[in-house]
Scaffold this active site. Sequence first.
Site, mmCIF file in Angstrom:
data_model
loop_
_atom_site.group_PDB
_atom_site.id
_atom_site.type_symbol
_atom_site.label_atom_id
_atom_site.label_comp_id
_atom_site.label_asym_id
_atom_site.label_seq_id
_atom_site.Cartn_x
_atom_site.Cartn_y
_atom_site.Cartn_z
ATOM 1 N N GLU A 104 0.850 -1.204 0.000
ATOM 2 C CA GLU A 104 0.000 0.000 0.000
ATOM 3 C C GLU A 104 0.880 1.247 0.000
ATOM 4 O OE1 GLU A 104 -2.567 1.519 -0.686
ATOM 5 O OE2 GLU A 104 -4.086 1.313 0.872
ATOM 6 N N ASP A 108 -3.954 5.865 6.304
ATOM 7 C CA ASP A 108 -4.431 7.115 6.888
ATOM 8 C C ASP A 108 -5.412 6.729 7.998
ATOM 9 O OD1 ASP A 108 -4.548 10.086 6.407
ATOM 10 O OD2 ASP A 108 -6.617 9.658 5.937
ATOM 11 N N GLY A 110 -7.128 4.063 7.944
ATOM 12 C CA GLY A 110 -7.024 2.610 8.041
ATOM 13 C C GLY A 110 -8.291 1.880 7.610
ATOM 14 N N ARG A 170 1.519 11.065 -9.794
ATOM 15 C CA ARG A 170 1.941 9.805 -9.159
ATOM 16 C C ARG A 170 3.364 9.447 -9.578
ATOM 17 N NH1 ARG A 170 -2.761 7.288 -7.095
ATOM 18 N NH2 ARG A 170 -4.669 7.754 -8.212
HETATM 19 P P1 IMP Z 1 -7.514 5.268 4.592
HETATM 20 O O1 IMP Z 1 -8.641 4.329 4.306
HETATM 21 O O2 IMP Z 1 -8.018 6.525 5.279
HETATM 22 O O3 IMP Z 1 -6.374 4.647 5.341
HETATM 23 O O4 IMP Z 1 -7.052 5.814 3.191
HETATM 24 C C1 IMP Z 1 -5.902 5.415 2.564
HETATM 25 C C2 IMP Z 1 -5.919 5.951 1.151
HETATM 26 O O5 IMP Z 1 -6.191 7.367 1.151
HETATM 27 C C3 IMP Z 1 -4.548 5.800 0.532
HETATM 28 O O6 IMP Z 1 -4.418 4.565 -0.140
HETATM 29 C C4 IMP Z 1 -4.504 6.982 -0.412
HETATM 30 O O7 IMP Z 1 -5.072 6.649 -1.659
HETATM 31 C C5 IMP Z 1 -5.352 8.034 0.247
HETATM 32 N N1 IMP Z 1 -4.547 9.034 0.983
HETATM 33 C C6 IMP Z 1 -4.455 9.197 2.325
HETATM 34 N N2 IMP Z 1 -3.619 10.185 2.659
HETATM 35 C C7 IMP Z 1 -3.135 10.664 1.484
HETATM 36 C C8 IMP Z 1 -2.196 11.722 1.153
HETATM 37 O O8 IMP Z 1 -1.615 12.419 2.002
HETATM 38 N N3 IMP Z 1 -1.969 11.905 -0.180
HETATM 39 C C9 IMP Z 1 -2.562 11.157 -1.158
HETATM 40 N N4 IMP Z 1 -3.436 10.173 -0.901
HETATM 41 C C10 IMP Z 1 -3.726 9.932 0.408
HETATM 42 MG MG MG Z 2 -5.502 8.043 -3.582
#
Ligand code: IMP
Ligand code: MG
Length: 186
Positions: A104, A108, A110, A170
């Site tokens: 991954e 963030d 999670g 990216r």
């Molecule tokens: P989670 O479900 O909140 O853990 O989200 C994780 C996903 O959010 C990651 O795989 C990213 O695609 C996106 N994400 C979270 N923080 C960032 C960031 O600072 N920059 C870009 N994408 C982010």
């Molecule tokens: Mg993303």
Amino acid sequence: MQHAYDMYLKEILIDESTLQARIKELGAQITQDYANSNNLILLCILKGGVIFMSDLARQIDVPHELDFMAVSSYGKGARESTRNVRIDHDLTVGVTGKDVLIIEDIIDSGFTLSKVVEMLWTRSPKTLKICTLLDKPARRQATITVDYTGFAIEDKFVFGYGLDLDEKFRNLPFIGVVNLDSLKHD
Ligand code: IMP
Ligand code: MG
């Protein structure tokens, strides 16, 4: 030199050589931990994990397969994830009895990965672990065990090296902090 990303970049958080040195260390650790595995699958979570996986795989000296899964959270705001996760593309190989290592870009809240993990366990892999390039531990809401972390970072919105800024950039070879002022007029 001028670049297409200049106006969006506040500062470089992790430069290219620091990233590559850490990926080399992670690869060595994974090589050691999976030395006796004969059915390792690196499972990239698209799209963010793709740059990281392609560099990491080349630092892993254990025979393995590569596969991909695309998930998205729905009902979401642009830069936040939600509890509802949908599978847009499923992996193409079975994982029953195999050693699955999820790759991954960043964890963030999670929520995304905890859903993926829950779903994958129903398919009876032998082992299921997580390797993330970046972790924002301060933002965690879902309970999740991360086995390999490249870098723990502060709660800043970052881009590059797989992570997008509205689907772009990216391709940057470094992790940059987004200049939030540049987004206000979009
Ligand atoms: P989670 O479900 O909140 O853990 O989200 C994780 C996903 O959010 C990651 O795989 C990213 O695609 C996106 N994400 C979270 N923080 C960032 C960031 O600072 N920059 C870009 N994408 C982010
Ligand atoms: Mg993303």
